[in-house]
Motif scaffolding. Structure first.
Motif, mmCIF file in Angstrom:
data_model
loop_
_atom_site.group_PDB
_atom_site.id
_atom_site.type_symbol
_atom_site.label_atom_id
_atom_site.label_comp_id
_atom_site.label_asym_id
_atom_site.label_seq_id
_atom_site.Cartn_x
_atom_site.Cartn_y
_atom_site.Cartn_z
ATOM 1 N N GLU A 409 42.350 41.422 37.293
ATOM 2 C CA GLU A 409 40.953 41.170 37.621
ATOM 3 C C GLU A 409 40.890 40.129 38.725
ATOM 4 O OE1 GLU A 409 39.121 42.022 33.141
ATOM 5 O OE2 GLU A 409 38.797 40.071 34.098
ATOM 6 N N CYS A 410 40.053 40.368 39.705
ATOM 7 C CA CYS A 410 39.914 39.432 40.829
ATOM 8 C C CYS A 410 38.462 39.001 40.957
ATOM 9 C CB CYS A 410 40.392 40.064 42.125
ATOM 10 S SG CYS A 410 40.391 38.923 43.537
ATOM 11 N N TYR A 411 38.249 37.713 41.233
ATOM 12 C CA TYR A 411 36.911 37.134 41.308
ATOM 13 C C TYR A 411 36.697 36.499 42.681
ATOM 14 C CZ TYR A 411 37.078 37.639 36.238
ATOM 15 O OH TYR A 411 37.181 38.147 34.969
ATOM 16 N N ASP A 412 35.507 36.698 43.208
ATOM 17 C CA ASP A 412 35.139 36.102 44.496
ATOM 18 C C ASP A 412 33.701 35.620 44.415
ATOM 19 O OD1 ASP A 412 35.286 35.282 47.141
ATOM 20 O OD2 ASP A 412 34.660 37.221 47.921
ATOM 21 N N VAL A 413 33.409 34.543 45.123
ATOM 22 C CA VAL A 413 32.069 33.952 45.145
ATOM 23 C C VAL A 413 31.484 34.132 46.536
ATOM 24 C CG1 VAL A 413 30.746 31.804 44.929
ATOM 25 C CG2 VAL A 413 32.643 32.272 43.363
ATOM 26 N N SER A 414 30.198 34.482 46.597
ATOM 27 C CA SER A 414 29.522 34.657 47.884
ATOM 28 C C SER A 414 28.177 33.943 47.848
ATOM 29 C CB SER A 414 29.321 36.148 48.181
ATOM 30 O OG SER A 414 28.681 36.332 49.428
ATOM 31 N N HIS A 415 27.839 33.294 48.948
ATOM 32 C CA HIS A 415 26.546 32.599 49.031
ATOM 33 C C HIS A 415 26.209 32.332 50.492
ATOM 34 C CE1 HIS A 415 28.608 28.781 49.946
ATOM 35 N NE2 HIS A 415 29.481 29.168 49.028
ATOM 36 N N MET A 416 25.003 31.877 50.725
ATOM 37 C CA MET A 416 24.562 31.508 52.070
ATOM 38 C C MET A 416 24.124 30.052 52.012
ATOM 39 S SD MET A 416 24.022 32.325 55.228
ATOM 40 C CE MET A 416 24.039 34.109 55.278
ATOM 41 N N GLN A 417 25.022 29.151 52.467
ATOM 42 C CA GLN A 417 24.756 27.712 52.453
ATOM 43 C C GLN A 417 24.295 27.241 51.073
ATOM 44 O OE1 GLN A 417 21.998 27.134 55.704
ATOM 45 N NE2 GLN A 417 23.622 27.155 57.230
ATOM 46 N N GLY A 418 24.974 27.739 50.057
ATOM 47 C CA GLY A 418 24.702 27.299 48.696
ATOM 48 C C GLY A 418 23.540 27.969 48.003
ATOM 49 N N THR A 419 22.866 28.917 48.655
ATOM 50 C CA THR A 419 21.738 29.602 48.037
ATOM 51 C C THR A 419 22.135 31.033 47.672
ATOM 52 O OG1 THR A 419 20.881 30.403 50.164
ATOM 53 C CG2 THR A 419 20.121 28.244 49.398
ATOM 54 N N ASP A 420 21.384 31.599 46.697
ATOM 55 C CA ASP A 420 21.653 32.965 46.241
ATOM 56 C C ASP A 420 23.138 33.158 45.924
ATOM 57 O OD1 ASP A 420 18.981 33.872 46.494
ATOM 58 O OD2 ASP A 420 19.275 34.163 48.646
ATOM 59 N N CYS A 548 46.237 33.103 39.264
ATOM 60 C CA CYS A 548 46.700 32.691 40.589
ATOM 61 C C CYS A 548 45.533 32.748 41.561
ATOM 62 C CB CYS A 548 47.856 33.560 41.083
ATOM 63 S SG CYS A 548 47.373 35.221 41.604
ATOM 64 N N GLY A 549 45.659 32.058 42.671
ATOM 65 C CA GLY A 549 44.669 32.106 43.742
ATOM 66 C C GLY A 549 45.312 32.633 45.009
ATOM 67 N N LEU A 550 44.559 33.390 45.783
ATOM 68 C CA LEU A 550 45.065 33.917 47.054
ATOM 69 C C LEU A 550 44.190 33.369 48.166
ATOM 70 C CD1 LEU A 550 47.058 35.731 48.566
ATOM 71 C CD2 LEU A 550 45.471 37.632 48.244
ATOM 72 N N ALA A 551 44.742 32.450 48.966
ATOM 73 C CA ALA A 551 43.993 31.822 50.047
ATOM 74 C C ALA A 551 43.970 32.736 51.259
ATOM 75 C CB ALA A 551 44.615 30.472 50.405
ATOM 76 N N LYS A 552 42.786 32.887 51.864
ATOM 77 C CA LYS A 552 42.623 33.858 52.956
ATOM 78 C C LYS A 552 43.416 33.477 54.197
ATOM 79 C CE LYS A 552 38.176 36.157 52.291
ATOM 80 N NZ LYS A 552 37.597 35.447 51.149
ATOM 81 N N LEU A 578 47.913 42.396 46.298
ATOM 82 C CA LEU A 578 47.019 41.257 46.060
ATOM 83 C C LEU A 578 45.941 41.154 47.137
ATOM 84 C CD1 LEU A 578 49.503 38.479 44.856
ATOM 85 C CD2 LEU A 578 47.951 39.882 43.481
ATOM 86 N N GLN A 579 46.310 41.451 48.371
ATOM 87 C CA GLN A 579 45.308 41.423 49.444
ATOM 88 C C GLN A 579 44.264 42.507 49.242
ATOM 89 O OE1 GLN A 579 47.953 41.637 52.833
ATOM 90 N NE2 GLN A 579 47.335 39.607 53.477
ATOM 91 N N ARG A 580 44.712 43.676 48.822
ATOM 92 C CA ARG A 580 43.759 44.768 48.598
ATOM 93 C C ARG A 580 42.797 44.427 47.464
ATOM 94 N NH1 ARG A 580 44.383 49.870 46.176
ATOM 95 N NH2 ARG A 580 46.526 49.341 45.634
ATOM 96 N N VAL A 581 43.318 43.815 46.406
ATOM 97 C CA VAL A 581 42.473 43.398 45.284
ATOM 98 C C VAL A 581 41.482 42.332 45.750
ATOM 99 C CG1 VAL A 581 42.498 42.243 43.046
ATOM 100 C CG2 VAL A 581 44.195 43.993 43.543
ATOM 101 N N ARG A 582 41.970 41.340 46.495
ATOM 102 C CA ARG A 582 41.108 40.269 46.983
ATOM 103 C C ARG A 582 40.030 40.787 47.939
ATOM 104 N NH1 ARG A 582 42.909 36.670 50.757
ATOM 105 N NH2 ARG A 582 43.324 38.543 51.997
ATOM 106 N N ASP A 583 40.425 41.675 48.864
ATOM 107 C CA ASP A 583 39.465 42.220 49.822
ATOM 108 C C ASP A 583 38.390 43.055 49.131
ATOM 109 O OD1 ASP A 583 40.907 40.980 51.777
ATOM 110 O OD2 ASP A 583 41.927 42.791 52.477
#
Length: 661
Positions: A409-420, A548-552, A578-583
């Motif tokens: 399972e891979c998790y990513d966070v997305s936001h616009m300057q801390g909003t939404d 683990c973490g995968l840094a871009k 891992l790159q495919r999962v992260r992307d």
């Protein structure tokens, strides 16, 4: 030359020893093998950039420098000379860190062996041979054979092998094609070598795009035969004309009749790039070809185009270099490359980016083909069972896992300057995406990506523990083992049709959303994000899930509480997986964030309208489709929305009018 075996700093050239002239440089390893060749307008400036800030370099460049033991250079007079020397050195040394284009498949060509006494038309693949005219490449061999079959009616040149040709000459009897008039039978002397060569030259002229004169000639002959009442000959000429026209129709007309150009397009990701070329001759697409390249060094689109032009046209025959090359991005040395290709061609070559019109439209089409080629290449690699198995085992070995992580399972966070702020969870099982298991989260905490990762991991595994607990109680009541393997299905005495297996919701018969734990959790980020995920699991008492973490930026794999990252080989299947999962997690998060932000932007215009709550705002947006259309609506039209009365409609009209003014 600077040479040492003690790392980049040990073989850095002394200050002032590097000239400021144009030139070409070579990095060598301790065995004196050339591992990278580059060119520069200013050698001192370019080489100093390798040693000034090692930490800031791309990881692939860092790998090249740590592999190298020395660097030397050669000064040249002009940029064109630098391009020529760079190309010849890359061809001579085949450096491991230079970009290398390879065919994504072996494309067939239509070939005419003009170097033989009796030229032969055939389908060829692989390296080109001297004295042979080539047309194409084509996507499929059958497309060539259909074209040849049509043209042999009009240009009955030899198409048989050398053995068949000799045997026919020995027995004095032609093969079947000679009897059905699709070969002029030079094997038995029905046509002289000179006349047969003329037929072959006419065939080549037709394939090169000079089609009009042959059609007009046959039309004149047909009219003459009809006038002389030679109706059978006229009918055959009519069929020949139709055959030529069908052959012409197989090549789509896309540009002006006199247009000869190659259209080049790219599609890339951090590790690979796909290149597609459409060959346009006489305004018609005569063929296409594709390459896939490993991006061993840090390269942008302009540099990829430059490498492509040099490598592909450097060995090509002069007539294979077109007058015009359309590219998506101009390389930095476009003028020098055009001059070099012009010298090779023996005429002017223009390299440019089309901005509008038919050429721009054609480039867009080629770009779509390149994107599809890259997708198919990655899909083929991902779907290969051996590659997937190797990738999972390499991940297990690199991270010190007891077994291959069959569920990631891979998790990513997305936001616009801390909003939404939103987050995504994507699931890969046995190395393949399992999209039905994807989940998305609206993040409640504030405090940056680290806090968001902690919240999302906590929420996901709280649900897992709750559902495991509920499933365990159900299994005990039904006589099953509480800790039965979730993949094993229903236990003894349980009706599988009832859907009562572990992780199955009794009411719906479907798997519970968070019933199955992963073997490995991957987070998009570095050591801070990995530590936050581990902390969340520890707080919940989950100790059987690796993190683990995968840094871009540097593509490093970080383990919680480790000072140094795990560096996976660039070409390893583990890093690719891992790159495919992260992307995929990044794509899913971005998609959700954009939809949420778009919705909030639409509804924010109605926030200040008295009497409008979230339900009414959503009803208005759903009815009109956008705030712009709502702003253009009258009060009577707004009243058509359920729950909106005349007074509220007037308030909405007034509020939106004041806002726009």
């Amino acid at each position: 030359m600077a040479r040492s075996a003690g790392g980049p700093a040990s073989f850095r050239p002394s200050p002032g020893s590097i000239p400021e002239s144009p030139g070409v440089y070579r990095f060598r390893d301790p065995g004196d093998r050339v591992i990278y060749v580059g060119k520069a307008k200013n050698l001192r400036q370019r080489l100093n950039s390798y040693f000034a800030d090692f930490a800031g370099l791309h990881p692939r460049t860092q790998t090249m420098l740590t592999t190298a033991a020395g660097v030397d250079w050669t000064v040249v007079g002009t940029e064109v000379e630098a391009l020529q020397l760079e190309y010849s050195w890359i061809k001579e040394y085949d450096p491991r860190f230079n970009v290398k284009y390879r065919d994504d498949k072996s494309y067939p060509y239509l070939a005419v062996t003009m170097g033989e006494e009796f030229p032969r038309v055939q389908v060829l693949r692989g390296a080109k041979r001297k004295g042979t005219r080539y047309f194409g490449p084509y996507s499929h061999a059958w497309a060539i054979r259909e074209t040849v079959d049509l043209l042999l009616r009009v240009f009955p040149i030899r198409s048989c092998s050398t053995g068949v040709f000799r045997r026919a000459g020995q027995v004095g009897r032609p093969c079947l094609l000679g009897y059905i008039d699709k070969c002029s039978a030079p094997c038995v002397g029905r046509i002289s070598p000179e006349d047969h060569r003329t037929l072959a030259e006419d065939f080549c002229d037709f394939m090169a795009g000079n089609t009009g004169r042959f059609v007009r000639r046959l039309e004149r002959e047909m009219a003459r035969a009809a006038a002389e009442q030679e109706y059978e000959r006229a009918a055959r000429l009519r069929d020949d004309i139709q055959a030529l026209r069908r052959a012409m129709e197989k090549q789509a007309v896309v540009l002006g009749d006199n247009t000869d150009c190659d259209v080049v397009a790219l599609a890339e990701d951090p590790l690979e790039a796909a290149v597609q070329v459409f060959y346009v001759r006489g305004g018609r697409i005569r063929g296409q070809r594709g390459w896939v390249v490993d991006k061993v060094e840090e390269t942008g689109p302009g540099e990829l185009v430059e490498r492509f032009l040099l490598q592909i046209y450097g060995d090509a025959a002069a007539e294979a270099v077109p007058r015009e090359v359309l590219v998506p991005t101009l390389p930095s040395d476009a003028d020098a490359i055009a001059e070099l290709l012009g010298e090779h061609r023996g005429g002017r070559v223009e390299i440019r980016v089309p901005q509008r019109g038919d050429k721009r439209d054609l480039l867009t089409t080629v770009e779509r083909n390149a994107a599809e080629a890259l997708r198919q290449h990655k899909l083929k690699r991902a779907s290969d069972l051996t590659s997937r198995s190797r990738a999972l085992q390499e991940v297990a070995d690199a991270l010190g896992l007891d077994q291959a992580p069959l569920r990631i399972e891979c998790y990513d966070v997305s936001h616009m300057q801390g909003t939404d702020v939103v987050a995504s969870m994507v699931v890969f099982e046995d190395g393949l995406a399992r999209k039905s298991e994807y989940r998305r989260f609206s993040v409640r905490t504030t405090g940056g990506d680290v806090a968001s990762i902690h919240e999302v991991i906590s929420r996901r595994f709280k649900r897992y523990l709750e559902e495991r607990s509920a499933t365990g109680e159900l299994d005990v009541e039904m006589g099953a083992e509480p800790d039965a393997d979730p993949e094993a299905g229903a236990g003894p005495g349980i009706d599988p049709g009832a859907g009562a297996g572990p992780g199955i919701d009794l009411e719906t018969g479907r798997p519970r959303k968070f019933a199955y734990p992963p073997n490995l959790v991957v987070v998009d980020g570095g050591p801070a994000q990995a530590a936050a995920a581990r902390r969340a699991l520890d707080e919940l008492g989950v100790d059987d899930v690796a993190v683990c973490g995968l840094a871009k930026r540097l593509e490093e794999v970080w383990l919680p509480d480790e000072e140094l990252p795990v560096i996976l080989p660039r070409a390893s299947e583990a890093l690719y997986l891992l790159q495919r999962v992260r992307d995929e997690a990044h794509r899913f998060a971005i998609t959700y964030h954009r939809s949420k932000r778009s919705r909030s932007v639409r509804e924010s215009a109605l926030d200040g309208v008295p009497g409008l709550g979230p339900a009414r705002r959503q009803a208005l947006i759903k009815h009109f489709g956008s705030v712009k259309r709502l702003r253009e609506a009258t009060a009577a039209q707004i009243c058509e929305v359920p729950g909106i009365g005349p007074a509220t409609a007037e308030t909405i009209v007034s509020a939106l009018k004041d806002e726009s003014s």
